[in-house]
Enzyme design. Structure first.
Site, short mmCIF file in Angstrom:
data_model
loop_
_atom_site.label_atom_id
_atom_site.label_comp_id
_atom_site.label_asym_id
_atom_site.label_seq_id
_atom_site.Cartn_x
_atom_site.Cartn_y
_atom_site.Cartn_z
N LYS A 70 45.01 28.17 41.71
CA LYS A 70 43.95 28.14 40.36
C LYS A 70 43.46 26.70 40.19
CE LYS A 70 45.16 32.70 38.09
NZ LYS A 70 45.41 32.95 36.62
N ASP A 106 40.48 34.20 32.43
CA ASP A 106 41.79 34.54 31.79
C ASP A 106 41.49 34.67 30.47
OD1 ASP A 106 43.28 35.19 34.03
OD2 ASP A 106 44.02 33.12 34.35
#
Ligand code: NAP
Length: 282
Positions: A70, A106
């Site tokens: 990520k 997210d």
């Protein structure tokens, strides 16, 4: 059935075989009858650059990126959303005319099941200081009116580093950091406690916060862990009358935000949730 014109969305991670994302997106694609396929690829860190370039060359529509890529992927793109620039972490790549744009869904996924208005600006505590914690703190600080956030990690210096990195991007919200062992005084006045560590994953007895005397009906306890659906942390919090939120709604909501970025369509939530629950069933 795939044809010569079927579009590709890829999931890049290492490992990746446990991921529920292919089931969620396949359900959405099938429900809407899109000419798209979502495939998971195990990519070692050394091969991430080649994989991202290769997906571009193949004409892929987009990608999800998960552990451990990520942060690295945020440095391999031509454009970054504000949240990616602030957190240094991305979970979604979107094809543009000139290259990949990195996004992180997210934060949006985290906020979806949360009744932010009920927090009334009161302080929040986040346990853990990894990628998910970064997205959670950024979302809470920029979109909920919470006045103060305390980040507690087993390595206090990691929490400190998160706070230093995010501070320039979050306006006037007060960010503090410390160790998980010493988080009690910060949890005491908080209205929201978030577990952004993996503690409790696949282990019904493990909890990141065992002192249940700090749980009460005015507290919301949000556990990002989604396997099991109700962790010991949430069971303890529920027993004390607290509001509880598990990780599954966030998982589906962050997928829905990515799906919209690639397709412009709303992920059919019932189908997606049913697919996720089926994939997570023991
Ligand atoms: P990460 O970047 O690896 O960070 C994990 C954090 O938890 C780090 O601060 C780590 O500290 C800490 N930690 C790990 N094991 C610990 C332990 N035994 N005791 C205390 N602290 C511990 O992982 P992440 O991407 O942030 O993900 C964190 C959790 O959130 C995972 O369970 C993930 O599945 C979940 N998640 C859920 C969603 C959702 O949609 N529901 C989305 C994203 C993430 P160290 O660096 O010291 O190990």
């Amino acid at each position: 059935m795939a044809t010569a014109s079927t579009g590709l969305v890829a999931l890049l991670g290492d490992p990746v075989s446990h991921s529920v994302s292919p089931a969620i997106h396949a359900a959405g694609i099938a429900a809407l009858g899109l000419d798209l396929t979502y495939l998971a690829f195990r990519v070692a860190p050394a091969n991430l650059h080649t994989a991202v370039e290769g997906l571009w060359a193949l004409g892929a529509v987009g990608a999800n990126v998960t552990i451990p890529h990520k942060r690295a992927v945020a440095r391999l793109v031509t454009e970054r959303s504000d949240a990616v620039a602030a957190t240094g972490s991305a979970n979604t790549l979107v094809r543009t005319a000139t290259g990949w744009r990195a996004e992180t869904t997210d934060g949006e996924g985290f906020l979806r099941p949360l009744d932010a208005a009920s927090l009334n600006g009161a302080p929040a505590v986040v346990l853990g200081a990894g990628g998910a914690a970064r997205a959670v703190v950024h979302a809470l600080a920029t979109q909920t009116g919470v006045a103060a956030i305390h980040v507690a990690a087993r390595r206090a210096e990691q929490a400190q580093s998160l706070v230093h990195g995010l501070a320039p991007h979050i306006g006037t919200v007060t960010l503090t950091a410390g160790s998980m062992r010493e988080a009690g005084p910060a949890i005491h006045p908080a209205r929201l406690l978030v577990n952004a560590t993996p503690i409790g994953t696949g282990d019904a007895g493990a909890t990141p916060w065992a002192d249940v005397s700090l749980f009460h009906p005015a507290l919301t306890v949000y556990d990002l862990v989604y396997r099991p659906a109700e962790t010991r942390l949430l069971q303890d919090a529920r027993a004390a009358g607290a509001t509880v939120i598990g990780g599954l709604p966030m998982l589906v909501a962050q997928a829905a935000a990515s799906f919209r970025l690639w397709t412009g369509r709303r992920l059919p939530l019932d189908a997606a949730l049913a697919a996720a629950e089926h994939a997570l069933a023991p």
